[in-house]
Design an enzyme around this catalytic site. Structure first.
Site, PDB file in Angstrom:
ATOM      1  N   GLY A 120       0.831  -1.210   0.000  1.00  0.00           N
ATOM      2  CA  GLY A 120       0.000   0.000   0.000  1.00  0.00           C
ATOM      3  C   GLY A 120       0.852   1.240   0.000  1.00  0.00           C
ATOM      4  O   GLY A 120       1.828   1.340   0.755  1.00  0.00           O
ATOM      5  N   GLU A 139     -16.735  18.258   5.082  1.00  0.00           N
ATOM      6  CA  GLU A 139     -15.892  18.893   4.064  1.00  0.00           C
ATOM      7  C   GLU A 139     -16.506  18.732   2.671  1.00  0.00           C
ATOM      8  O   GLU A 139     -16.440  19.632   1.843  1.00  0.00           O
ATOM      9  CB  GLU A 139     -14.485  18.291   4.109  1.00  0.00           C
ATOM     10  CG  GLU A 139     -13.757  18.635   5.408  1.00  0.00           C
ATOM     11  CD  GLU A 139     -12.252  18.359   5.348  1.00  0.00           C
ATOM     12  OE1 GLU A 139     -11.888  17.233   4.949  1.00  0.00           O
ATOM     13  OE2 GLU A 139     -11.474  19.260   5.673  1.00  0.00           O
TER      14      GLU A 139
END
Lengths: 399, 399
Positions: free
Chosen positions: A10, A169
Site C-alpha cells: 500500500g 468537508e
C-alpha cells in the site's frame, strides 16, 4: 550474505512515508525494498472531497509513485494484494507472489456501512481517485438529465450520509460547486438540495460545540440542509429512508454518498490477523501481535488513546507518523540498533467548509474562518513537502 | 384598424429566419409578431454532434433568442406548443393560448425509429442542447465507472446507429475526443470501441462513392468500426442486437446513439394536418393544403424534388430558405402584394469528419480534406452572420 527483504503493502500515507523514510535511511546494499500498490499513483486522501465535488481536478490530488521514489533503492510493483501468508512469510498478489523478511501493511480502509441495508449497493463513497471521479461524473450526469425531465427534482438532490470530517468537508465543497454546475446545465439553483444526514446528535461529534455551531451556520448559509440525530434506515435506488420521530420518511435522491465511517482493509481480516472492524491492535512498535516482523501503518492499525481509553481515529496525521516511526525502527533493526515506541503527536485538526472557510483546533486553540482555511492549505502543503519536496509543493499545492 | 397577428411556432432555423425576416421587412405598426419557443435560446442543430461528443461546449451552439430579436417588433413567448386549432385559429400552449391571423409552423423534427424495438427507450438522440448534454455526460460517466470495474469494457463501447450526416459527423468528433477522454479517466485507448451501424449498403447513402470511400478511410484511421448493410434488430439496456448474415449478434454497449432518421413533429400530426412521417406536403408558397394562412417551414415541410421525384431531405440549408421565403411572402401579403413561390437552391453539402477533415459537394465539385473542413466552418459562420451579424460570428464562430 543475503540482504533482508522489506515488502510494503500500500502506498497510502503510511506506506509511502515508510518507503520514503527507508529510502532516506538505508543504503542500496542494506535491504531489498519493494513497494506494492494497486495504482501507479499515491493520492492525498484528505483532499478527495474536492475532486468528488468537482471543485478540484483529481490530478491535483494524486502523484505518480515513480515521481516520489528512487527506483534504484525501491522496487515498485503495481499489483493488487490478495492475501498475506504469515507462516510462509509471503504475499500473494493478483499477478505474482513476494517473499518478505519484514512486512509493512498499509492497506488502508474500506467504508463501514454498519449493516445499513442497500448502502453498499446504492451509495457512493469517497475513498479513491476512481470513486471520487465517479461521484463527480454521476452528479453532472444527473444535472444534465434534469433539463429534459424537469419533474425529476430528485436528480438535483444529493444526500450525504455522515457528518464527520469527510461528510462536512464534502457538503461544503458541493455547495461551492453548485453555481457553476447550475449554470452549465441550465438548472435553477433553488431546486438543488444538499442534505447532510447524521445519526449522532451533532455534526462533527467530539468537536468543540462553538466550532460545530460555526460550521453549521456557514454551511447552512451556503444552502446545506442538516438532518441531525437522524439515522438512515436503508438506501434504495431511489434515495434513502430516514427515521424521524420514530416514523420512516423517504428522501428521493439520485445521489447518495456515504461518509459515515471506515473500517480496516478486509484483506487483513481474511489473512487471519485478529482484528476489530478490520483494524489490528498493534504493540508499542506498531507490530501485529505475535509477529515481530509485521508492522501495521495507517487505517489498519488500532492504537488506544490512554487519555480517554478510546482508539485514535484513523487520520492522515497519525498514518504519516506511523510511517515515519516504522521507517526509523526498521532501519534500526537492520543495523542492529534498538527501536523507539510509537507515540502520536496530535498537532491539530482542521476541517474545511468549502473554498474559503474552515474550523479547527490547533495547539489547543480554536481557529475558524479564512485563517483556518489557510492553515488547512498549509497542512496539505507541509505533507506535499514531506513526501516530494518543494517541487511537489509547487506542482500540486493550492495557493 | 387592427393589425394582423403573426404567430411563429418554433425558433429553429426556419422559425428564427422567418421571424428575423419579418422584423427586417415590417414596421412596428404593420403586424403583431409573436415567436414561441420552448427554450429561450436558438440552437445550431448542424453543430450538435460536437457538443454531443464533447469537442465543443454546448454554449457555442446556442444563442439567446433575445440577443437576436428586436423585442419592440417581436414578442417572445417561452412556452411549449400543445396543439394547433385550425378552426378557431388559435394555438394552445402549456401556459396559455394565442390567436393568429397568420401562422408559421417551424416545430422541427423528432427521431424516427422505424419501429425498432427499444430504440426509443434505450438510445440517445442528437436533437437538442439538452439531448447532447446528456450524451456527453453519459459517456463521461461510463468512462469514470470503468476504472473501478475494469471487466466492464461495454462502458467504453459506443454504438452509433445510422451513417447519414449526423452519424458520420458524430463518430468523427467522438474519435477526436477519445485521447482527451482516455487521459481524463485513465482508460487504455485500445479498449474503446466506436461502432457505426448502418442498415443501408453504404454510409452517406446518395453521396459520391469516391467521397464515401474517403470518409470511411479517414474515420477508419481514427479507429471507427463500420458495420454497413447491418440492421439493428433491437436496442436493450445492455446494447444492441444486430443482424449479420441472417444471424442475430449482440454488441454490448453502455452508450447507443440513434441518428438513423427524423420525422416531423408529432404536434403537427395530432393537430389534424395530413402528414407523411409527420411532414406536411406544402403548396408552392409553403402553405398547408387548404390553409391559406398557415405556412410550414423546416423539417415539418415536405417538398418533392421534381428531378428525382423524391422529397428534399430535411436540412438546415432548406429550412433557412423556407424562413426567408415565408418572411418575404408574409410581408407581401400584409401589404397587399403578391407572393413568390418557393424554390430551393442547393448550394452544396459538406459533412465534417472530425476536427480537421470533411467531405462535400459544392457547386457540383467534390471537396475533401482540410479545405472541405474550412468550407464547413464558413457555411456555419455565414449562418451566424445571417441571423446575428458580425458580432455573433465573432462570439460563436470557430476559427
Amino acid at each position: 550474505m543475503s540482504k533482508p527483504s522489506i515488502v510494503i503493502l500500500g502506498a497510502g500515507y503510511g506506506g509511502i512515508v515508510a518507503a520514503l523514510g527507508l529510502q532516506k535511511r538505508l543504503n542500496y546494499n542494506e535491504a531489498d525494498i519493494t513497494l506494492v500498490n494497486k495504482n501507479d499513483y499515491h493520492y492525498i486522501t484528505t483532499e478527495l472531497h474536492q475532486p468528488a465535488a468537482g471543485t478540484m481536478h483529481h490530478d491535483q490530488a494524486r502523484v505518480g509513485i515513480k515521481e516520489l521514489i528512487d527506483e534504484k533503492k525501491i522496487k515498485f510493483v503495481k499489483d493488487t494484494v490478495v492475501a498475506i501468508d504469515r507462516e510462509q512469510q509471503k504475499v500473494t498478489l493478483q499477478n505474482g507472489e513476494l517473499h518478505y523478511d519484514y512486512l509493512v501493511v498499509g492497506l488502508g480502509s474500506e467504508p463501514e456501512t454498519f449493516g445499513i441495508e442497500g448502502l453498499r449497493e446504492h451509495a457512493f463513497s469517497i475513498n479513491s481517485i476512481n470513486s471520487v471521479r465517479i461521484i463527480r461524473q454521476h452528479i453532472e450526469y444527473q444535472f444534465a438529465k434534469f433539463a429534459a425531465e424537469p419533474e425529476r427534482t430528485d436528480y438535483l438532490t444529493i444526500v450525504v450520509g455522515g457528518a464527520g470530517f469527510t461528510g462536512i468537508e464534502f457538503v461544503g465543497e458541493l455547495a461551492d460547486r453548485m453555481p457553476e454546475l447550475c449554470a452549465e446545465y441550465d438548472v435553477d439553483p433553488k431546486l438543488v438540495r444538499i442534505i447532510n444526514v447524521e445519526a449522532a446528535p451533532t455534526v462533527l461529534p467530539g468537536f468543540d460545540p462553538a466550532l460545530v455551531n460555526y460550521a453549521m451556520d456557514v454551511l447552512g448559509g451556503k444552502g446545506v440542509e442538516f438532518k441531525i440525530g437522524t439515522p438512515i434506515k436503508r438506501c434504495t435506488p431511489e434515495g434513502v429512508v430516514i427515521e424521524v420521530d420514530g416514523e420512516e420518511e423517504e428522501i428521493k435522491a439520485a445521489t447518495v454518498v456515504w461518509t459515515g465511517g471506515v473500517r480496516g482493509n478486509s484483506i487483513v481480516e481474511k489473512s487471519g490477523f485478529e482484528t476489530m472492524r478490520g483494524r489490528i491492535k498493534v504493540d508499542p512498535y506498531l507490530r501485529a501481535p505475535g509477529h515481530e516482523n509485521i508492522f501495521i501503518v495507517g487505517d489498519c492499525a488500532l492504537i488506544i488513546n490512554e487519555e480517554n481509553n478510546r482508539p485514535y481515529p484513523p487520520t492522515a496525521q497519525i498514518a504519516i507518523q506511523h510511517g515515519e516511526n516504522v521507517a526509523a525502527n526498521l532501519a534500526a533493526l537492520i543495523r542492529g540498533g534498538s527501536m523507539t515506541p510509537f507515540k502520536p503527536h496530535i498537532r491539530g485538526t482542521v476541517a474545511s467548509l468549502g473554498r474559503n472557510d474552515a474550523i479547527g483546533i490547533v495547539g489547543g486553540r480554536k481557529v475558524y474562518g479564512h485563517a483556518a482555511s489557510w492553515l488547512k492549505k498549509l497542512i496539505d502543503m507541509r505533507y506535499l513537502y514531506l513526501i516530494g519536496g518543494l517541487s511537489l509543493v509547487l506542482k500540486k499545492g493550492r495557493f
